[in-house]
Design a protein around this motif. Sequence first.
Motif, PDB file in Angstrom:
ATOM      1  N   LYS A   2       0.607 -15.387   1.949  1.00  0.00           N
ATOM      2  CA  LYS A   2       1.709 -16.338   2.095  1.00  0.00           C
ATOM      3  C   LYS A   2       2.164 -16.358   3.553  1.00  0.00           C
ATOM      4  CE  LYS A   2       4.191 -14.569  -1.319  1.00  0.00           C
ATOM      5  NZ  LYS A   2       5.339 -14.399  -2.233  1.00  0.00           N
ATOM      6  N   ALA A   3       2.328 -17.565   4.071  1.00  0.00           N
ATOM      7  CA  ALA A   3       2.802 -17.727   5.443  1.00  0.00           C
ATOM      8  C   ALA A   3       4.075 -18.558   5.432  1.00  0.00           C
ATOM      9  CB  ALA A   3       1.745 -18.416   6.302  1.00  0.00           C
ATOM     10  N   LEU A   4       4.980 -18.210   6.333  1.00  0.00           N
ATOM     11  CA  LEU A   4       6.199 -18.974   6.548  1.00  0.00           C
ATOM     12  C   LEU A   4       6.174 -19.480   7.980  1.00  0.00           C
ATOM     13  CD1 LEU A   4       9.065 -19.971   5.803  1.00  0.00           C
ATOM     14  CD2 LEU A   4       9.908 -17.738   6.611  1.00  0.00           C
ATOM     15  N   ASP A  62       3.639 -12.858   4.014  1.00  0.00           N
ATOM     16  CA  ASP A  62       2.781 -11.859   4.654  1.00  0.00           C
ATOM     17  C   ASP A  62       2.769 -12.076   6.167  1.00  0.00           C
ATOM     18  OD1 ASP A  62       1.556 -10.598   2.206  1.00  0.00           O
ATOM     19  OD2 ASP A  62       1.009 -12.701   1.880  1.00  0.00           O
ATOM     20  N   GLU A  63       2.973 -13.323   6.565  1.00  0.00           N
ATOM     21  CA  GLU A  63       2.993 -13.687   7.979  1.00  0.00           C
ATOM     22  C   GLU A  63       4.105 -14.697   8.228  1.00  0.00           C
ATOM     23  OE1 GLU A  63      -0.933 -15.162   8.899  1.00  0.00           O
ATOM     24  OE2 GLU A  63      -1.858 -13.212   8.469  1.00  0.00           O
ATOM     25  N   VAL A  64       4.770 -14.564   9.374  1.00  0.00           N
ATOM     26  CA  VAL A  64       5.788 -15.521   9.805  1.00  0.00           C
ATOM     27  C   VAL A  64       5.366 -16.058  11.165  1.00  0.00           C
ATOM     28  CG1 VAL A  64       8.189 -15.864  10.542  1.00  0.00           C
ATOM     29  CG2 VAL A  64       7.688 -14.432   8.561  1.00  0.00           C
ATOM     30  N   TYR A  65       5.354 -17.371  11.280  1.00  0.00           N
ATOM     31  CA  TYR A  65       5.083 -18.054  12.540  1.00  0.00           C
ATOM     32  C   TYR A  65       6.399 -18.700  12.959  1.00  0.00           C
ATOM     33  CZ  TYR A  65       0.281 -17.255  11.200  1.00  0.00           C
ATOM     34  OH  TYR A  65      -0.899 -16.652  10.826  1.00  0.00           O
ATOM     35  N   HIS A  66       7.076 -18.061  13.898  1.00  0.00           N
ATOM     36  CA  HIS A  66       8.424 -18.503  14.294  1.00  0.00           C
ATOM     37  C   HIS A  66       8.334 -19.532  15.420  1.00  0.00           C
ATOM     38  CE1 HIS A  66      12.615 -18.650  14.987  1.00  0.00           C
ATOM     39  NE2 HIS A  66      12.674 -17.724  15.931  1.00  0.00           N
ATOM     40  N   LYS A 104       6.475  -5.157   6.260  1.00  0.00           N
ATOM     41  CA  LYS A 104       5.061  -5.094   6.663  1.00  0.00           C
ATOM     42  C   LYS A 104       4.546  -6.454   7.147  1.00  0.00           C
ATOM     43  CE  LYS A 104       3.912  -0.893   4.610  1.00  0.00           C
ATOM     44  NZ  LYS A 104       4.505   0.027   5.517  1.00  0.00           N
ATOM     45  N   THR A 105       5.387  -7.467   7.087  1.00  0.00           N
ATOM     46  CA  THR A 105       5.018  -8.819   7.494  1.00  0.00           C
ATOM     47  C   THR A 105       4.680  -8.877   8.976  1.00  0.00           C
ATOM     48  OG1 THR A 105       6.352  -9.834   5.769  1.00  0.00           O
ATOM     49  CG2 THR A 105       5.935 -11.177   7.702  1.00  0.00           C
ATOM     50  N   LYS A 106       3.646  -9.634   9.309  1.00  0.00           N
ATOM     51  CA  LYS A 106       3.289  -9.895  10.702  1.00  0.00           C
ATOM     52  C   LYS A 106       4.107 -11.085  11.179  1.00  0.00           C
ATOM     53  CE  LYS A 106      -1.437  -8.353  10.026  1.00  0.00           C
ATOM     54  NZ  LYS A 106      -2.839  -8.768   9.978  1.00  0.00           N
ATOM     55  N   VAL A 107       4.695 -10.978  12.375  1.00  0.00           N
ATOM     56  CA  VAL A 107       5.557 -12.035  12.903  1.00  0.00           C
ATOM     57  C   VAL A 107       5.050 -12.464  14.276  1.00  0.00           C
ATOM     58  CG1 VAL A 107       7.912 -12.674  13.558  1.00  0.00           C
ATOM     59  CG2 VAL A 107       7.545 -11.032  11.697  1.00  0.00           C
ATOM     60  N   LEU A 108       4.829 -13.763  14.428  1.00  0.00           N
ATOM     61  CA  LEU A 108       4.503 -14.349  15.725  1.00  0.00           C
ATOM     62  C   LEU A 108       5.721 -15.119  16.206  1.00  0.00           C
ATOM     63  CD1 LEU A 108       2.540 -15.132  18.032  1.00  0.00           C
ATOM     64  CD2 LEU A 108       1.924 -17.130  16.642  1.00  0.00           C
ATOM     65  N   LEU A 153       8.803  -3.270  13.455  1.00  0.00           N
ATOM     66  CA  LEU A 153       8.118  -4.414  12.838  1.00  0.00           C
ATOM     67  C   LEU A 153       6.857  -4.763  13.622  1.00  0.00           C
ATOM     68  CD1 LEU A 153      11.152  -6.766  12.049  1.00  0.00           C
ATOM     69  CD2 LEU A 153      10.029  -5.099  10.544  1.00  0.00           C
ATOM     70  N   ASN A 154       5.976  -5.505  12.969  1.00  0.00           N
ATOM     71  CA  ASN A 154       4.727  -5.961  13.584  1.00  0.00           C
ATOM     72  C   ASN A 154       4.971  -7.341  14.196  1.00  0.00           C
ATOM     73  OD1 ASN A 154       2.120  -6.556  14.293  1.00  0.00           O
ATOM     74  ND2 ASN A 154       1.276  -6.342  12.235  1.00  0.00           N
ATOM     75  N   VAL A 155       5.424  -7.358  15.457  1.00  0.00           N
ATOM     76  CA  VAL A 155       5.816  -8.603  16.124  1.00  0.00           C
ATOM     77  C   VAL A 155       4.959  -8.824  17.363  1.00  0.00           C
ATOM     78  CG1 VAL A 155       7.706  -9.854  17.258  1.00  0.00           C
ATOM     79  CG2 VAL A 155       8.207  -8.314  15.352  1.00  0.00           C
ATOM     80  N   VAL A 156       4.488 -10.049  17.515  1.00  0.00           N
ATOM     81  CA  VAL A 156       3.746 -10.471  18.698  1.00  0.00           C
ATOM     82  C   VAL A 156       4.491 -11.658  19.293  1.00  0.00           C
ATOM     83  CG1 VAL A 156       1.575 -11.480  19.536  1.00  0.00           C
ATOM     84  CG2 VAL A 156       1.529  -9.718  17.766  1.00  0.00           C
ATOM     85  N   ILE A 157       4.599 -11.669  20.625  1.00  0.00           N
ATOM     86  CA  ILE A 157       5.235 -12.784  21.321  1.00  0.00           C
ATOM     87  C   ILE A 157       4.166 -13.561  22.070  1.00  0.00           C
ATOM     88  CG2 ILE A 157       6.850 -13.443  23.144  1.00  0.00           C
ATOM     89  CD1 ILE A 157       8.376 -10.819  22.526  1.00  0.00           C
ATOM     90  N   SER A 158       4.217 -14.884  21.945  1.00  0.00           N
ATOM     91  CA  SER A 158       3.318 -15.762  22.689  1.00  0.00           C
ATOM     92  C   SER A 158       4.165 -16.573  23.667  1.00  0.00           C
ATOM     93  CB  SER A 158       2.597 -16.714  21.724  1.00  0.00           C
ATOM     94  OG  SER A 158       1.931 -17.715  22.450  1.00  0.00           O
ATOM     95  N   ARG A 159       3.777 -16.553  24.924  1.00  0.00           N
ATOM     96  CA  ARG A 159       4.446 -17.372  25.936  1.00  0.00           C
ATOM     97  C   ARG A 159       3.621 -18.645  26.118  1.00  0.00           C
ATOM     98  NH1 ARG A 159       5.778 -12.477  30.175  1.00  0.00           N
ATOM     99  NH2 ARG A 159       7.606 -11.696  29.052  1.00  0.00           N
ATOM    100  N   SER A 160       3.964 -19.637  25.337  1.00  0.00           N
ATOM    101  CA  SER A 160       3.201 -20.872  25.341  1.00  0.00           C
ATOM    102  C   SER A 160       3.477 -21.703  26.589  1.00  0.00           C
ATOM    103  CB  SER A 160       3.545 -21.692  24.094  1.00  0.00           C
ATOM    104  OG  SER A 160       3.170 -20.972  22.947  1.00  0.00           O
TER     105      SER A 160
END
Length: 173
Positions: A2-4, A62-66, A104-108, A153-160
């Motif tokens: 599941k993705a949000l 399971d994954e969040v795309y913020h 445990k959710t992965k967050v971008l 938390l499992n967080v990754v930051i993307s500098r778009s």
Amino acid sequence: MKALITGSTGFVGPYLKKELESHGYEVFGLDRSNKNNVSGVFCGDITDTNFVKETIKEIKPDEVYHLAGFSSVKKSFDEPELAMKVNVDGTKNILLAVREFCPKTKVLIISSSDVYGNPKKNPVNEEEEVKETSPYSESRIAQEKLVEDFKDLNVVISRSFNHTGPGQPEIFV
């Protein structure tokens, strides 16, 4: 899986939704509006702590795309408090809810290349110094600093960097 996707009906959200679904994901959205009546979209404001908590509690992604955020540099000069509220407080609400209901959710988290200000050299790499050049960049830098409080938390930051295409609001073109 599941993705949000926060900001799911914005410029990038529909493309990401289509891609995730093509890989078998069950995709949910969180957005201020749902003008196209897309299924699975929860309508509300990411600065509303209770709305965010209840949505994430219900979905348990399971994954969040913020992707949601205040994204206009130009408008940030007129509404600096709103830029900070949306980009920092909204992100904090997402991370607090993930911590509470699905740690445990992965967050971008999507930040911006604007945090680099006017770099002295190109190409820019992640070690480049960040500089506030607008209320927008200030809010994105503060958003990134906030993530340091969520090392559990499992967080990754993307500098778009700038990107455009069909569906992009005219203000950005």
